[in-house]
Design a protein around this motif. Structure first.
Motif, PDB file in Angstrom:
ATOM      1  N   THR A   1      -6.360   0.665  -0.629  1.00  0.00           N
ATOM      2  CA  THR A   1      -6.828   0.725   0.752  1.00  0.00           C
ATOM      3  C   THR A   1      -6.605  -0.620   1.413  1.00  0.00           C
TER       4      THR A   1
ATOM      5  N   SER B   1      -2.541   3.944  -4.497  1.00  0.00           N
ATOM      6  CA  SER B   1      -3.924   4.267  -4.117  1.00  0.00           C
ATOM      7  C   SER B   1      -4.681   2.966  -3.854  1.00  0.00           C
TER       8      SER B   1
ATOM      9  N   ALA C   1       0.811  -1.217   0.000  1.00  0.00           N
ATOM     10  CA  ALA C   1       0.000   0.000   0.000  1.00  0.00           C
ATOM     11  C   ALA C   1       0.845   1.266   0.000  1.00  0.00           C
TER      12      ALA C   1
END
Length: 76
Positions: free
Chosen positions: A30, A28, A24
């Motif tokens: 999550t 972008s 991550a």
């Protein structure tokens, strides 16, 4: 490689926490903590470029993955 496969899509990946935190970084993507006991439908898919559909190594790999998956389903 994983962040590039899921980035900007509705795809998800279940991976170890360390890999998720490293993947991550700067992407972008999550990262969401897995909730034990949560029942969600899982759709298993394999992707490959159509040019490789007849490649013997690719055929072997897809077949091997499918055999492992079928074996895992039989142990449930």
């Amino acid at each position: 490689m994983l962040p590039f496969l899921v980035e900007g899509t509705d795809l998800t990946a279940l991976v170890p926490r360390l890999l998720a935190s490293r993947s991550a970084t700067g992407q972008s993507v999550t990262v969401v903590e897995f909730v034990p006991g949560l029942e969600v439908p899982v759709v298993e898919v394999m992707y490959w470029h159509p040019l490789h559909s007849a490649d013997p190594g690719n055929i072997w790999l897809r077949s091997s993955i499918q055999q492992v998956r079928e074996g895992a389903r039989g142990r449930r």
